[in-house]
Design an enzyme around this catalytic site. Sequence first.
Site, PDB file in Angstrom:
ATOM      1  N   GLU A 121     -11.368   3.425   5.501  1.00  0.00           N
ATOM      2  CA  GLU A 121     -10.315   4.297   6.044  1.00  0.00           C
ATOM      3  C   GLU A 121     -11.013   5.380   6.873  1.00  0.00           C
ATOM      4  OE1 GLU A 121      -8.207   6.608   3.092  1.00  0.00           O
ATOM      5  OE2 GLU A 121      -6.580   7.123   4.464  1.00  0.00           O
ATOM      6  N   HIS A 140       1.413   4.826  -2.416  1.00  0.00           N
ATOM      7  CA  HIS A 140       1.115   5.697  -3.557  1.00  0.00           C
ATOM      8  C   HIS A 140       2.456   6.289  -3.982  1.00  0.00           C
ATOM      9  CE1 HIS A 140      -3.217   5.586  -2.603  1.00  0.00           C
ATOM     10  NE2 HIS A 140      -2.756   5.406  -1.376  1.00  0.00           N
ATOM     11  N   ASP A 155       1.598   3.825   2.839  1.00  0.00           N
ATOM     12  CA  ASP A 155       0.651   4.749   2.218  1.00  0.00           C
ATOM     13  C   ASP A 155       1.368   5.894   1.481  1.00  0.00           C
ATOM     14  OD1 ASP A 155      -1.900   5.459   1.479  1.00  0.00           O
ATOM     15  OD2 ASP A 155      -2.541   6.177   3.429  1.00  0.00           O
ATOM     16  N   ASP A 156       1.680   6.982   2.185  1.00  0.00           N
ATOM     17  CA  ASP A 156       2.342   8.152   1.578  1.00  0.00           C
ATOM     18  C   ASP A 156       3.518   8.540   2.473  1.00  0.00           C
ATOM     19  OD1 ASP A 156       0.284   8.857  -0.597  1.00  0.00           O
ATOM     20  OD2 ASP A 156      -0.923   8.671   1.224  1.00  0.00           O
ATOM     21  N   HIS A 193      -9.355   1.112  -1.789  1.00  0.00           N
ATOM     22  CA  HIS A 193      -9.366   1.733  -0.466  1.00  0.00           C
ATOM     23  C   HIS A 193     -10.798   1.665   0.062  1.00  0.00           C
ATOM     24  CE1 HIS A 193      -5.504   3.300  -1.597  1.00  0.00           C
ATOM     25  NE2 HIS A 193      -5.405   4.121  -0.563  1.00  0.00           N
ATOM     26  N   HIS A 244       0.861  -1.186   0.000  1.00  0.00           N
ATOM     27  CA  HIS A 244       0.000   0.000   0.000  1.00  0.00           C
ATOM     28  C   HIS A 244       0.893   1.230   0.000  1.00  0.00           C
ATOM     29  CE1 HIS A 244      -3.835   2.112   1.715  1.00  0.00           C
ATOM     30  NE2 HIS A 244      -3.105   2.951   0.989  1.00  0.00           N
TER      31      HIS A 244
END
Length: 335
Positions: A196, A16, A274-275, A193, A14
């Site tokens: 969340e 990005h 994630d980020d 997603h 996961h």
Amino acid sequence: MTADALLLPKAELHLHIEGTLEPELAFELAARNGITLPFGSVEELRAAYSFTDLQSFLDLYYACMDVLRTREDFRDLAAAYFERAAAEGVRHAELFFDAQAHTSRGVAYADVVGGLRDAVDDAARLGVSGSLILSFLRDAPVEQAEAVWAEARRDLAGIVGVGLDSAEVGNPPGKFAAIYAEARALGLHAVAHAGEEGGPEYVWGALRDLGAERIDHGIRSLEDPELVRHLVEHRVPLTVCPFSNVRLRAVDTLAVHPLPEMLSAGLHVTVNSDDPAYFGGYAGQNLQAVAEQFGLSRGDLATLARNSVTASFASAQRQAELLADIDTWEAADGA
Ligand code: ADE
Ligand code: ZN
């Protein structure tokens, strides 16, 4: 005991790729492309990393992407990610990319995917395998997703699946059902997603309307015991991102993150980043933090790493190699 969580062989599921844009690289690319960022310095940009919810993050995330213009930019972004990932024990990475966030700015899809493919190919020299997941923006008109999909499906080299991201609440998965059905018919994997910021109904929607095989985040699944039973029974993996959940205020603090409850419920949980440029750490650091916070044993960490490998879309042979390396890590003395 947990210090070598960073070296534990693992898969990142996961991530990005646009969320790996570190401020230093953002300024470098801005200079290369003659763009002025709305921040005076790296420090000023980093100081803006204070989020109240998902949308407040997305506003900055999309603004920073403006520096990504050429095939070389996308290659450099992903190459920098692979270097960091390799240093943290990531041996396989599946990269989301938000094609619409680039094509809507006039960047050619071929340059986005071409640059990312270049970096994936080059990552082999670091011992990291990689693949791409084309993610649709659920808060943009579905026609925009259809246009990108029409272009992407002509050449799916390197793309292993389709995903769904951006602002969740008020944007249920159903309107992407037709694209997902086509993607699955072409042999792509389906992830989305869900759960969340949105409740369990978004997870049900991703499973039923999109045929999602893996749920990204999914932390709010715990609110629905029937959903938990379904996810456990069908071994649907959840790609949990602890730092993200804290930074976007989906949970108050790491100490009250539901990861331990998810594990004891028997869910197929993986830990991801994630980020990471925005949330304070890559996959190894997320794992290390939860290990310290929840007192996870070496065996628990190995289980999380095995979960990441078996939840991945890597080939059976690649999975077997990685599982053997995790066994070796677990057997070693990590003191
Ligand atoms: N795009 C990038 N990061 C995201 C997140 N955490 N949730 C939804 N969309 C995203
Ligand atoms: Zn995400």
